[in-house]
Write an enzyme that holds these catalytic residues in place. Structure first.
Site, PDB file in Angstrom:
ATOM      1  N   THR A 131       0.922  -1.061   0.039  1.00 25.01           N
ATOM      2  CA  THR A 131      -0.009   0.115  -0.054  1.00 25.01           C
ATOM      3  C   THR A 131       0.857   1.304   0.105  1.00 25.01           C
ATOM      4  O   THR A 131       1.724   1.616   0.847  1.00 25.01           O
ATOM      5  CB  THR A 131      -0.847  -0.094   1.195  1.00 25.01           C
ATOM      6  N   PHE A 253     -19.686  -2.446   9.211  1.00 30.50           N
ATOM      7  CA  PHE A 253     -18.817  -1.330   9.770  1.00 30.50           C
ATOM      8  C   PHE A 253     -19.461  -0.669  10.775  1.00 30.50           C
ATOM      9  O   PHE A 253     -19.023   0.540  10.962  1.00 30.50           O
ATOM     10  CB  PHE A 253     -17.951  -0.786   9.011  1.00 30.50           C
ATOM     11  N   CYS A 264      -3.484  -1.990   8.800  1.00 31.43           N
ATOM     12  CA  CYS A 264      -3.911  -1.244   7.533  1.00 31.43           C
ATOM     13  C   CYS A 264      -4.871   0.086   8.154  1.00 31.43           C
ATOM     14  O   CYS A 264      -4.268   1.276   7.617  1.00 31.43           O
ATOM     15  CB  CYS A 264      -5.121  -1.969   6.774  1.00 31.43           C
TER      16      CYS A 264
END
Length: 448
Positions: A131, A253, A264
């Site tokens: 990432t 979520f 992350c």
């Protein structure tokens, strides 16, 4: 996704980095019949893989890794030159840890790409799985020139279900400016399915960051709603359910709790916020999400303190769960670490347990008593605090827990226990964003 024929050369893949993303990707590609070589400089990881063990705790990974090693589809390379020999694709999956300022540290990525540029054969496609901030892949491509094309292909693996996510992707994102290279990378993963998104490298980088940042925002938002529920007498379960039924919102979520952790979300939110700042943008929503996440852990410790009469000093507090989520031994940004340190700063006596992360936790929590058995952990505790929702903790014999405790307080940081049942066992139950539940008073003895 339509069937794609993979050129013979691209069936040989070199994966640089055997961390979380690298080892899962390598095992997954090998299971598709690819000839996968892993390059790893960390001696402990190298030794674990050589012994047929995954260097991380991930359900199913040990078996998958051992199977591919036995079949010869997966092997450890001695160095980059060995790993890249005959390979058409080089996957970079090294870490990008946060700097003190919150930026992504790209040193490992740059080193890996520079090494590939020297050792790879012309035309080898360099695939960035790490990432990285927007603009990184374009800069890497400029640094090594046209000899090796560079493509961004972000990963979307959840710890605890990474193998499932690899084999059942919602989408495959490939970003770059060379159509042939984009097609080759898409072909490498085509058998796995998922909607194919072909775009420029910067947009691909932002898809990864944007996804994680948005999910983190949802988590922080519902935790703020949970706090308001506690202040006004609402119930966050009902609120989240009602919100989630709106298709524009979605239920995923919206689980109140202790906030986000792991490798992350915290890192990527901070990196995206730092990237925005570098370009002159104040990304206020990300700043707020970071603050709410830190505050949520302080609120939880305060909840424990108030439920114990205003002080935790000298109290024995049993913490169930150390890993940032079940199914992993990852302690990066784990809420348990902050919670335990806050409790110990207030002179609590903390004892903790976890099914997977105990050994990793020892050097991080030198003042904490760490035990392997959950029942031993709760014995004699003034309060039991659930931090990670492992099934082992959900299914504890809570009647035995009630009998073995010195006190009667249970504080559930994941809203995963049955408060009414615990109250029936004589326990006081506290959770996040929901009314407290206390045992019913004992009936008065009948008058003679």
């Amino acid at each position: 996704m339509a069937s794609v024929t993979v050129p013979d050369r691209d069936r040989a893949v070199c994966v640089v980095g055997a961390g979380y993303v690298g080892i899962v990707t390598a095992a997954g590609l090998a299971s598709l019949g690819r000839d996968v070589r892993i390059v790893e400089i960390d001696a402990a990881r190298w030794a674990a893989i050589a012994a047929g063990r995954a260097p991380i705790h991930e359900p199913g990974l040990d078996a998958a890794l051992a199977e591919q090693l036995r079949a010869g589809r997966l092997r450890l390379a001695t160095d980059l030159a060995d790993g890249l020999r005959g390979a058409g694709i080089a996957v970079v999956a090294v870490g990008t840890p946060p700097t003190a300022e919150g930026d992504a540290d790209l040193a490992h990525v740059r080193t890996a790409v520079a090494g590939i540029a020297v050792a790879a054969e012309p035309g080898t496609v360099v695939v960035i799985k790490s990432t990285v901030p927007p603009g990184t892949v374009a800069a890497l491509a400029r640094s090594i020139g046209p000899r090796l094309p560079v493509v961004m292909c972000p990963e979307f693996l959840r710890e605890g279900s990474a193998l499932h996510d690899l084999h059942h992707p919602a989408r495959l994102v490939v970003g770059g400016d060379d159509p042939d290279s984009l097609g080759r990378v898409a072909g490498l993963f085509a058998e796995l399915g998922g909607e194919l998104i072909v775009t420029d490298a910067t947009s691909a980088e932002l898809i990864k960051y944007g996804t994680n940042a948005f999910l983190a925002l949802k988590i922080s938002f519902i935790n703020e709603i949970a706090e308001l529920c506690e202040l006004t007498g609402g119930n966050v379960d009902a609120v989240a359910h009602g919100m989630g039924l709106d298709p524009r919102v979605g239920r995923a979520f919206l689980n109140a709790g202790l906030g986000f952790g792991g490798s992350c979300f915290p890192k990527d939110v901070r990196a995206l916020e730092a990237t925005a700042g570098y370009h002159g943008q104040s990304f206020w929503m990300l700043k707020a999400a970071i603050e709410v996440n830190a505050q949520q852990r302080r609120r939880f410790v305060n909840k424990i303190r108030l439920a114990l009469g205003g002080s935790v000093s000298g109290r024995r507090i049993a913490v169930l769960g150390l890993a940032f989520k079940p199914g992993t031994d990852d302690l990066r940004q784990a809420p348990a670490l902050d919670i335990i340190r806050h409790l110990e700063d207030q002179h609590a006596q903390v004892v903790a347990t976890d099914p997977a992360a105990l050994e990793r936790a020892r050097p991080l929590l030198p003042a904490t008593e760490l035990v392997a058995d959950a029942m031993a952990c709760v014995a004699g505790a003034d309060a039991v605090v659930l931090v990670t929702e492992w099934d082992e903790f959900r299914s504890l014999d809570w009647a035995r827990v009630a009998e073995s405790m010195a006190g009667n307080l249970v504080v559930d940081g994941r809203n995963c226990l049955d408060g009414e049942r615990l109250a029936a066992l004589g326990l006081r139950y506290r959770s996040v964003g929901r009314p407290p539940i206390d045992p019913l008073p004992l009936p008065l003895a009948a008058e003679a």
